[in-house]
Motif scaffolding. Structure first.
Motif, PDB file in Angstrom:
ATOM      1  N   VAL A  77     -42.789 -16.731 -28.710  1.00 40.33           N
ATOM      2  CA  VAL A  77     -44.027 -16.018 -28.373  1.00 40.33           C
ATOM      3  C   VAL A  77     -44.503 -16.435 -26.984  1.00 40.33           C
ATOM      4  N   LEU A  78     -44.426 -17.737 -26.721  1.00 36.60           N
ATOM      5  CA  LEU A  78     -44.802 -18.241 -25.393  1.00 36.60           C
ATOM      6  C   LEU A  78     -44.002 -17.553 -24.298  1.00 36.60           C
ATOM      7  N   VAL A  79     -42.686 -17.484 -24.486  1.00 40.12           N
ATOM      8  CA  VAL A  79     -41.822 -16.872 -23.469  1.00 40.12           C
ATOM      9  C   VAL A  79     -42.198 -15.408 -23.257  1.00 40.12           C
ATOM     10  N   THR A  80     -42.411 -14.685 -24.352  1.00 42.57           N
ATOM     11  CA  THR A  80     -42.722 -13.262 -24.240  1.00 42.57           C
ATOM     12  C   THR A  80     -44.050 -13.029 -23.547  1.00 42.57           C
ATOM     13  N   VAL A  81     -45.085 -13.736 -23.976  1.00 45.95           N
ATOM     14  CA  VAL A  81     -46.411 -13.558 -23.372  1.00 45.95           C
ATOM     15  C   VAL A  81     -46.404 -14.007 -21.920  1.00 45.95           C
ATOM     16  N   ALA A  82     -45.739 -15.116 -21.627  1.00 48.43           N
ATOM     17  CA  ALA A  82     -45.700 -15.611 -20.254  1.00 48.43           C
ATOM     18  C   ALA A  82     -44.978 -14.648 -19.328  1.00 48.43           C
TER      19      ALA A  82
END
Length: 392
Positions: A86-91
Motif C-alpha cells: 500500500v505504501l508503494v502504491t500510494v507513494a
C-alpha cells in the motif's frame, strides 16, 4: 538496506537542490529519486509498523477497537506485509502524479504571468497589422535558436524568441528580470537567463544564429531568472534569420482568433496517459499481493478466532476485529506513502522557489485517495472471507 535507500534518496534530493535545482523539474529526476525513498520506506515497514499502529487513531469499539490496535502492533510481520505494498502504491501515485502536475502547473502559471497583454493570437504564422487604433500596443515574436559555446568544445543550443518591436515587447512583457532592463534590448543586444555562463549586464555573449551564421557578439541587456526553463533568451529579428512570427500580443483585440491571454494545457496528454497506465499496473500488482497475503495470513488464524469466540466474542465482533486489523495496516501504508509524497513535493517546491518560478504544487488527493480506497476494499474482502469461514 532500507536505511541506505532512504539516506541515498534524501542525500540526492538535497544535493540536487543545492547544485542543480532545475534538475528537480525534469521527468528523469522526479520519476527516479522518489523510488529510492519509496523503496527505503517499504523495506523499513516492519520497523515502522508498530509505532504507527500505536499512534494512528482507531475508532472506539470497546474490546474490538483495543484488540485491533494490540494485534496490529504485535503482529508486525503481518501488518508490514499489508502496509508495504500500500505504501508503494500510494507513494508512487502521489509522487509521480503530484510532481508531473506541479511542474505543469508551474509552467502554466509562469506562461500566464509572462505577459500583461489582454489578448493573444497564436498560430503557425501571424502578420503584423498595418494600422492600429491610437493607444494600441502590439508585440509580435517568433521562435528561433541560438548556439553558445560551453567550454572549449561543447556547444549549447537555446530555444529563443525573436521580437519584432523591442519597445512594445518591453511594455507588455512581465518577465522575471533580476538585472538590467528589457527596454535596452536592440539589434546588438540580448536578454539572457541565469543559465548563461556570461550573464552580467553589459558583458558580451558570443552566439551563432539559427542558420549557422556567426559568431556575433551581443551585449547583455537584461538577465532573467531561470524559472521552469522557458525564460529566454530573447533577441530581435535581426539576429533570427528565417524566423516566422507565431505569437501576437496586444492590449486590444486585433484578429478574429485573438482571445484572452491563456496558458498552455496543464500536462501533455501522452505523458498523462502513460502515467495512468503505469499507476494502473502498480495498483494491479498491489491488489494481487494484498489478496494473496491476507487470504493466506487469515486462513491460519483459526485457533485465534476460536479463542475469541470462547472468550465471548460474537461472529460479527470477530469479523470486525480481523477486518479492522486489515484496515489499520492499509492506513499505516497510506500514511507512510503520503509522508514520502510530502518529502518529494516539498523538495520540488523548494527547487521551484530557488529558480524564482511559481510554486504551484498540486497535491494528488484523487490519485492517492483512489489507490488507498481500492487497497482498503481488497484488504477487507480478502480478510473477511476466510475469517467468516473460520469463525463459525
Amino acid at each position: 538496506l532500507g536505511a541506505g535507500l532512504l539516506a541515498a534518496g534524501l542525500g540526492l534530493l538535497v544535493w540536487t537542490y543545492a547544485t542543480e535545482p532545475e534538475a528537480l523539474l525534469k521527468r528523469k529526476t522526479y520519476t527516479t529519486l522518489p523510488m529510492l525513498l519509496t523503496g527505503g520506506a517499504a523495506l523499513l515497514a516492519p520497523l515502522l509498523a508498530r509505532p504507527a499502529a500505536r499512534l494512528l487513531p482507531v475508532p472506539r469499539g470497546g474490546a474490538v477497537g483495543l484488540l485491533v490496535r494490540a494485534n496490529g502492533a504485535a503482529a508486525v510481520r503481518r501488518t508490514a506485509a499489508v502496509a508495504a505494498p500500500v505504501l508503494v502504491t500510494v507513494a508512487l501515485a502521489g509522487t509521480l502524479s503530484g510532481a508531473s502536475e506541479s511542474v505543469a502547473r508551474a509552467k502554466e502559471t509562469e506562461a500566464r504571468d509572462r505577459t500583461s497583454a489582454a489578448y493573444v493570437a497564436e498560430r503557425r504564422e501571424v502578420t503584423l497589422p498595418g494600422r492600429t487604433p491610437a493607444g494600441t500596443v502590439v508585440a509580435a515574436s517568433g521562435p528561433t535558436s541560438l548556439f553558445v559555446r560551453d567550454g572549449a568544445e561543447a556547444v549549447v543550443k537555446y530555444r529563443a524568441r525573436a521580437v519584432a518591436d523591442p519597445a512594445a515587447f518591453a511594455e507588455l512583457a512581465r518577465l522575471p528580470v533580476v538585472a538590467g532592463d528589457l527596454r535596452d534590448l536592440d539589434d546588438r543586444s540580448i536578454v539572457v537567463n541565469e543559465e548563461f555562463e556570461r550573464r552580467r549586464v553589459g558583458e558580451e555573449v558570443e552566439v551563432w544564429r539559427a542558420d549557422g551564421s556567426g559568431p556575433v557578439r551581443l551585449r547583455v541587456a537584461a538577465v532573467l531568472a531561470r524559472g521552469t526553463g522557458d525564460n529566454g533568451p530573447y533577441v530581435t529579428r535581426a539576429q533570427a534569420p528565417g524566423s516566422r512570427l507565431d505569437r501576437l500580443e496586444s492590449n486590444r483585440p486585433l484578429a478574429a482568433d485573438a482571445g484572452p491571454a491563456a496558458a498552455p494545457p496543464a500536462a501533455n496528454r501522452a505523458a498523462r496517459l502513460g502515467l495512468r497506465l503505469l499507476l494502473a499496473l502498480v495498483l494491479l500488482y498491489t491488489v494481487i499481493g494484498l489478496a494473496g497475503t491476507l487470504l493466506m495470513a487469515t486462513s491460519v488464524r483459526g485457533g485465534e478466532l476460536a479463542s475469541l469466540r470462547l472468550a465471548g466474542a460474537t461472529r460479527a465482533q470477530a469479523l470486525r476485529a480481523v477486518t479492522g486489523e486489515a484496515l489499520l495496516a492499509v492506513a499505516i501504508g497510506t500514511v507512510l506513502g503520503l509522508a514520502v509524497t510530502a518529502v518529494v513535493l516539498g523538495s520540488l517546491g523548494a527547487g521551484l522557489a530557488a529558480l524564482s518560478a511559481p510554486v504551484a504544487l498540486a497535491v494528488p488527493w484523487a490519485w492517492t485517495g483512489a489507490a488507498a480506497a481500492v487497497c482498503a476494499v481488497v484488504a477487507v474482502a480478502a480478510s473477511a472471507l476466510p475469517a467468516w469461514r473460520l469463525s463459525r
